[in-house]
Every structure is written in C-alpha cells, then in structure tokens.
Write a protein that holds these residues in place. Structure first.
Motif, PDB file in Angstrom:
ATOM      1  N   THR A   1       4.211  -8.920   6.349  1.00 28.68           N
ATOM      2  CA  THR A   1       3.005  -8.365   5.178  1.00 28.68           C
ATOM      3  C   THR A   1       2.128  -9.071   5.469  1.00 28.68           C
ATOM      4  N   PHE A   2       0.505  -8.124   5.880  1.00 21.92           N
ATOM      5  CA  PHE A   2      -0.823  -8.369   6.426  1.00 21.92           C
ATOM      6  C   PHE A   2      -1.441  -8.733   4.996  1.00 21.92           C
ATOM      7  N   ARG A   3      -1.785  -8.784   4.081  1.00 20.46           N
ATOM      8  CA  ARG A   3      -3.023  -9.262   3.774  1.00 20.46           C
ATOM      9  C   ARG A   3      -4.465  -9.359   3.515  1.00 20.46           C
TER      10      ARG A   3
ATOM     11  N   GLY B   1      -6.936  -9.314  -1.229  1.00 18.97           N
ATOM     12  CA  GLY B   1      -6.185  -9.270  -2.120  1.00 18.97           C
ATOM     13  C   GLY B   1      -4.905  -7.645  -1.868  1.00 18.97           C
ATOM     14  N   ARG B   2      -5.135  -7.430  -0.970  1.00 17.50           N
ATOM     15  CA  ARG B   2      -4.752  -5.435  -0.788  1.00 17.50           C
ATOM     16  C   ARG B   2      -3.598  -5.663   0.203  1.00 17.50           C
ATOM     17  N   ALA B   3      -2.033  -5.536  -0.419  1.00 21.32           N
ATOM     18  CA  ALA B   3      -1.131  -5.488   0.384  1.00 21.32           C
ATOM     19  C   ALA B   3      -1.881  -4.850   1.552  1.00 21.32           C
ATOM     20  N   LEU B   4      -2.121  -4.443   3.049  1.00 20.97           N
ATOM     21  CA  LEU B   4      -2.094  -3.110   3.928  1.00 20.97           C
ATOM     22  C   LEU B   4      -1.549  -3.136   4.650  1.00 20.97           C
ATOM     23  N   LEU B   5       0.218  -4.520   5.201  1.00 23.17           N
ATOM     24  CA  LEU B   5       1.539  -3.720   5.170  1.00 23.17           C
ATOM     25  C   LEU B   5       2.059  -5.099   4.123  1.00 23.17           C
TER      26      LEU B   5
ATOM     27  N   ASN C   1      -4.074   8.228   8.866  1.00 19.81           N
ATOM     28  CA  ASN C   1      -5.011   7.442   8.737  1.00 19.81           C
ATOM     29  C   ASN C   1      -4.813   6.338   8.177  1.00 19.81           C
ATOM     30  N   GLY C   2      -4.939   5.174   8.387  1.00 19.58           N
ATOM     31  CA  GLY C   2      -5.195   4.030   7.371  1.00 19.58           C
ATOM     32  C   GLY C   2      -3.606   3.817   7.483  1.00 19.58           C
ATOM     33  N   ALA C   3      -2.956   3.860   7.542  1.00 17.15           N
ATOM     34  CA  ALA C   3      -1.684   3.298   7.292  1.00 17.15           C
ATOM     35  C   ALA C   3      -0.895   2.126   7.620  1.00 17.15           C
ATOM     36  N   GLY C   4      -1.531   1.441   8.786  1.00 13.88           N
ATOM     37  CA  GLY C   4      -1.111   0.254   8.965  1.00 13.88           C
ATOM     38  C   GLY C   4      -0.893   0.694  11.079  1.00 13.88           C
ATOM     39  N   LYS C   5      -0.859   1.626  11.167  1.00  9.93           N
ATOM     40  CA  LYS C   5       0.029   1.365  12.477  1.00  9.93           C
ATOM     41  C   LYS C   5      -0.465   0.171  13.787  1.00  9.93           C
ATOM     42  N   SER C   6      -2.064   0.690  13.664  1.00  9.42           N
ATOM     43  CA  SER C   6      -2.694   0.261  14.397  1.00  9.42           C
ATOM     44  C   SER C   6      -2.379  -1.879  13.910  1.00  9.42           C
ATOM     45  N   LEU C   7      -2.126  -2.043  12.850  1.00 11.70           N
ATOM     46  CA  LEU C   7      -1.874  -3.066  12.759  1.00 11.70           C
ATOM     47  C   LEU C   7      -1.075  -3.769  12.897  1.00 11.70           C
ATOM     48  N   THR C   8       0.637  -2.999  12.489  1.00 15.61           N
ATOM     49  CA  THR C   8       1.673  -3.379  12.983  1.00 15.61           C
ATOM     50  C   THR C   8       1.987  -3.805  14.406  1.00 15.61           C
TER      51      THR C   8
ATOM     52  N   PHE D   1      -5.058  -0.415  23.815  1.00 16.87           N
ATOM     53  CA  PHE D   1      -5.671  -0.294  22.542  1.00 16.87           C
ATOM     54  C   PHE D   1      -5.967   0.854  22.373  1.00 16.87           C
ATOM     55  N   GLN D   2      -6.351   1.223  20.591  1.00 13.61           N
ATOM     56  CA  GLN D   2      -6.596   2.530  20.656  1.00 13.61           C
ATOM     57  C   GLN D   2      -8.086   3.053  20.785  1.00 13.61           C
ATOM     58  N   ARG D   3      -9.387   1.606  21.280  1.00 12.05           N
ATOM     59  CA  ARG D   3     -10.429   2.027  21.845  1.00 12.05           C
ATOM     60  C   ARG D   3     -10.116   1.071  23.396  1.00 12.05           C
TER      61      ARG D   3
ATOM     62  N   ASP E   1      -1.649   2.409  21.450  1.00  9.06           N
ATOM     63  CA  ASP E   1      -1.676   2.073  20.082  1.00  9.06           C
ATOM     64  C   ASP E   1      -2.995   3.707  20.527  1.00  9.06           C
ATOM     65  N   GLU E   2      -2.369   4.538  19.554  1.00  7.56           N
ATOM     66  CA  GLU E   2      -3.185   5.670  19.938  1.00  7.56           C
ATOM     67  C   GLU E   2      -3.436   6.614  21.678  1.00  7.56           C
ATOM     68  N   PRO E   3      -2.637   6.790  22.748  1.00  4.35           N
ATOM     69  CA  PRO E   3      -2.744   6.326  24.141  1.00  4.35           C
ATOM     70  C   PRO E   3      -3.458   7.726  24.256  1.00  4.35           C
TER      71      PRO E   3
END
Ligand SMILES: Nc1ncnc2c1ncn2[C@@H]1O[C@H](COP(=O)(O)OP(=O)(O)OP(=O)(O)O)[C@@H](O)[C@H]1O
Ligand SMILES: [Mg+2]
Lengths: 237, 238
Positions: free
Chosen positions: A13-15, A18-22, A41-48, A81-83, A157-159
């Motif tokens: 879990t990553f908050r 106050g928002r749970a991004l994961l 987009n924004g689902a939390g893939k990079s964060l994971t 990384f994504q970039r 990350d999105e190679p």
C-alpha cells in the motif's frame, strides 16, 4: 541458484496526500518468469516497480525477497526507467560506471562494456556522449547497461513506449535475450502485443488495485474481470 | 583631464615594458587568488554537493547560512582571519600574519560560501536528474558526491571562476591581513588603493587596466568553456 527470489509482495500500500495510490496489492514472483504489469495511465504501474525496487517505501505491507541475499536485494536487481536516465558521459562510460559501482574489477570491465554495446548494436556509439543519443538509442543503452550488471531481476518501465516500430523491435529482441539468459523480468507496459509476445504472467492494475492476476495466455484469451475486459477492448480499438 | 591622459599613457608604457614592480604585483595577485580559489573549491564543491544531496536535520538552516555568508563584507573576513592569525590568536603560532599565506587564508574564507552556494544550486539540478539511477545502482554517499561534481564540472567551473573574480577584486581583507608591504604582500587591488592615495596614477591605472583584463579573460574563459560543453552536447552533424 537464486540470490533473492522468490519475491512475495504482501498487502503493498502506498498513500500520498491521504489518497491510496496503491491499495493492498499482493502477488508472488517466481524465478525465471516474465511478468507484465498492465493497466491504464495512473493505475500505479510505475509506482509498483519503484516499490519493488526499493526506491520508495510502502505506507503498509511489504516487499519480501526470500533468497539468501535478500538483505542487499537491490544489488541483484536493475531497473530501466520510463524515461531512461543516462549519465552525461559516453555510452561506454555509462556502462563502465554501473559495472564499477556493482564491484566489477577494472580489468574485467572493458570487455564486458564492449560486449554489452555489441549485443545492443551500439558498438559504433561507444564514444558518443549519452546526452546526444536518440530516444531509441537511449533506451537501448539503458537496457544494455542494466543487463551488463547480470541482474537476477530486471525491472522495465514501458521500455518501448515512445519508440518507432524498428527501435521497439530491437528493444524487444534485447529483452528476449536477457530473459533467455536467465534474468527474471518485471515490466510495466501498455502494449498488448508486447505483453503477449514477452510475458508469461499478467498483473492487471486499475486505480491502485490489483484487479486481475493471470497467466498471459488465459488473460488474453478471456480476462476474468470486467475492468480487464474493458481495457483490452479499449486498447484494441 | 591632462593628468589622466598622461597617467594613462604612462600606464600603457609600464605594461608594454613589463615594469618589474608591476609584474611582481600582478604575479603575486594571481598566485594568491588562484591558491585561494583552489583551496576554497576543495571545501566548497563537496560542501555544496552535500547540501544538495543529503537530507539531515538543520540542512535548511545551513543552506540559509551559506547563502547569507555569500555576501560577507571582506573587511569582516579580514578582521576574523586577523584575529585568528594575530600573535595572541589560536593560529598565531603559524606566523602567517602579513605574509601571502595570510592573504590566501582570507580570500579562501571569503569565497567558500560563494562557491558552495552556486555549486549547491547546479548540483541540486543534476541530482534531480540522476537520483533514481544512482539509487537504483546502489551508489554510496561519497561516490554520489564525486559523480555529481564530475558530471557537473562545466557548470561548477562557473562557480569557481565567480569565486576567482571575487577573490581577485577584493581589497579589504588582504590589506588587513597582508599589510600591503612592498615586494611582499602588495597585490593589485591594494596597490591601486595605495598608489591612488599617493597620487601615483600611472602605476594605479596600469594595474587597473590589467585587473580589468584579467577579469575579462576569466569571464571569456567561463563563456568559452560553457559553449564548448554545450557543443559537446549538441547533435553531431552527419
Ligand atoms: N510520490 C508520489 N506522490 C504523489 N503521487 C504520486 C507519487 N507517485 C505516483 N503518484 C501518483 O500515483 C498515480 C500512479 O502513478 P504511476 O506513475 O504509478 O502510474 P502508471 O500506472 O505508471 O501510469 P502511466 O501508464 O501513465 O505511466 C498517479 O496518479 C501519480 O500521479
Ligand atoms: Mg508509468
């Protein structure tokens, strides 16, 4: 012989603000697999990926590496990384630096640098400053640098996200070669074709939740969740 | 008006025939300021890099302090260094007072905050770019600093040259700890002040011209280095 795998992810879990991004994500990764993390987009893939690689600390839950070298897990991993981030040095120096940080003796480095550049088809660019490389060359170099480290686990990350088809194909071939050499791969991707070609397992994320986890063949044949179904349909349009 | 014109002509002649006094003063100036900037850089570049990279309690306070010290009046630096080096001061045993060593010490102290503050800014930018990669590779703290300083060297050179400019142009501190002794501790700025006070305009103007020339040369060098660095980054023509 595994140094850090298998991996158990438990209740990750990553908050932020106050928002749970994961939110309460659990799964396992066995040695030798190629896992694709998919989702909008924004689902939390990079964060994971960042959490698994230890670049961010979870608010709750745990990333448990279970092999004998778990204590220094990151030293057995690499990430692109994504970039891609390249140092302001020549292509060769970028790889040499990474090898040196990971404790490869100077005497052995030159050969491994040359080998990595050769495999990536970048031999001619060895002395070119990484800052002037094209997007595709940057991606290939970052991948070559990561694979030169012989990681047990490679995070991507999105190679191929911003690459033209030819460059994307070269990157995919490089990934296949790295995987074939025994590296476990965890990658985030939007590209259904790519996931189909490379992955044997799919983690489908949406809004920070793990909605579906399935073998790639089963996922693409018939996704069980409504969300994945809609996503696949949308992406194919 | 005539006095100025004559002084100017005499000054140019002194420069042209490499007047011994003039040359000695210029060489000492350059030696002192160059030594000071090298010493200051050895402290200020790692300090600036550390302030850009490491998070520790009180970091903000240190950054504010360094920025504030950047504007430190040279005479205050002169006073402090004087107190340290005076016979009864903690470093009095060195016997540096009224020697070039004291002037180097004063200019070093004077430019450390300037170099550190400018270095911190450019390293902070580079760190934002590099952070994920260096952490991913597992680069240790010292090597992280070394990497950032090396890869940021062209931008950092601007900081170092700014330091040289400030050191070479400063009068207050060197006159206090150096004493402006002929042939020993007389540098360009202190000589200009003294000669002007005495009405010896030729030497003062000659030194003034050279001081400006040096400052101009340093700035041109800084510009050229930045251009060269950018040139290296520009796409090569096929
Ligand atoms: N450290 C952070 N602080 C605050 N918000 C964050 C942080 N990291 C990520 N986010 C947010 O978390 C969400 C998930 O981000 P993430 O980058 O993981 O998405 P993604 O699935 O990789 O998307 P994309 O396909 O666009 O790359 C986004 O809304 C992002 O803005
Ligand atoms: Mg992403």
């Amino acid at each position: 012989m595994s140094a850090i795998l298998p991996l158990s992810v438990r209740g990750l879990t990553f908050r932020a603000d106050g928002r749970a991004l994961l939110d309460d994500v659990s799964f396992d990764v066995e040695p030798g697999g190629c896992v694709a993390i998919m989702g909008p987009n924004g689902a939390g893939k990079s964060l994971t990926l960042r959490l698994l690689h230890g670049l961010a600390a979870p608010s709750a839950g745990a990333v448990l590496w279970q092999g004998p070298r778990a204590a220094e897990a990151r030293m057995h991993q690499a990430m692109v990384f994504q970039r891609p981030i390249l140092l302001r040095r020549s292509a060769a120096a970028n790889i040499d630096y990474a090898l040196s940080v990971r404790g490869v003796a100077k005497a052995k480095r030159a050969e491994r640098v040359a080998e990595a550049l050769e495999q990536a088809g970048l031999a001619e660019l060895r002395d070119r400053n990484a800052r002037v490389l094209s997007g595709g060359e940057r991606q290939l170099l970052a991948l070559a640098r990561a694979s030169a480290l012989n990681p047990e686990v490679l995070f991507l990350d999105e190679p191929t996200a911003s690459l033209a088809p030819a460059a994307a194909k070269r990157v995919e071939q490089a990934i296949v070669a790295i995987h074939a050499a025994g590296t476990t791969i965890v990658m985030a991707t939007h590209d259904l074709g790519q996931a189909r070609r490379l992955a044997d397992e799919i983690l489908f994320l949406q809004d920070g939740r793990l909605v579906e986890r399935a073998a790639a063949s089963a996922f693409f044949a018939a996704p069980k969740s409504r969300e994945a179904h809609a996503y696949l349909k949308g992406e194919l349009l | 008006m005539r006095e100025i014109a004559e002084g100017f002509a005499a000054a140019l002649k002194m420069i042209a025939r490499l007047d011994a006094d003039l040359v000695q003063i210029v060489l000492l100036s350059v030696r002192v300021s160059l030594s000071a900037v090298i010493l200051a850089s050895l402290v200020a570049l790692p300090l600036g890099a550390a302030l850009a990279v490491f998070r520790f309690p009180g970091r903000r306070a240190v950054v504010v302090l360094v920025n504030a010290l950047m504007g430190l009046p040279p005479v205050v630096v002169g006073l402090v260094v004087y107190l340290f080096l005076s016979r009864s001061g903690p470093l009095g045993f060195l016997g540096w007072l009224f020697t070039p060593a004291a002037m180097i010490a004063a200019q070093t102290v004077l430019v450390i905050p300037l170099i550190a503050a400018v270095a911190r800014q450019s390293i902070a930018e580079l760190w934002t770019e590099y952070e994920d990669e260096l952490r991913s590779l597992g680069v240790g703290p010292l090597r992280t600093l070394a990497t950032l300083i090396w890869d940021g060297r062209f931008a950092l050179l601007t900081a170092v040259l700014a330091g040289f400019g400030r050191a070479a142009a400063e009068v207050g501190a060197v006159i206090m700890v150096g004493g402006n002794i002929a042939h020993v501790t007389r540098v360009m700025t202190t000589s200009i002040a003294l000669e002007t006070a005495k009405g010896e305009l030729a030497l003062a103007m000659g030194l003034g011209i050279l001081l400006m020339a040096i400052s101009l040369a340093v700035n041109i060098a800084a510009y050229a280095i930045n251009e060269a660095a950018r040139g290296r980054a520009a796409p090569e023509k096929a």
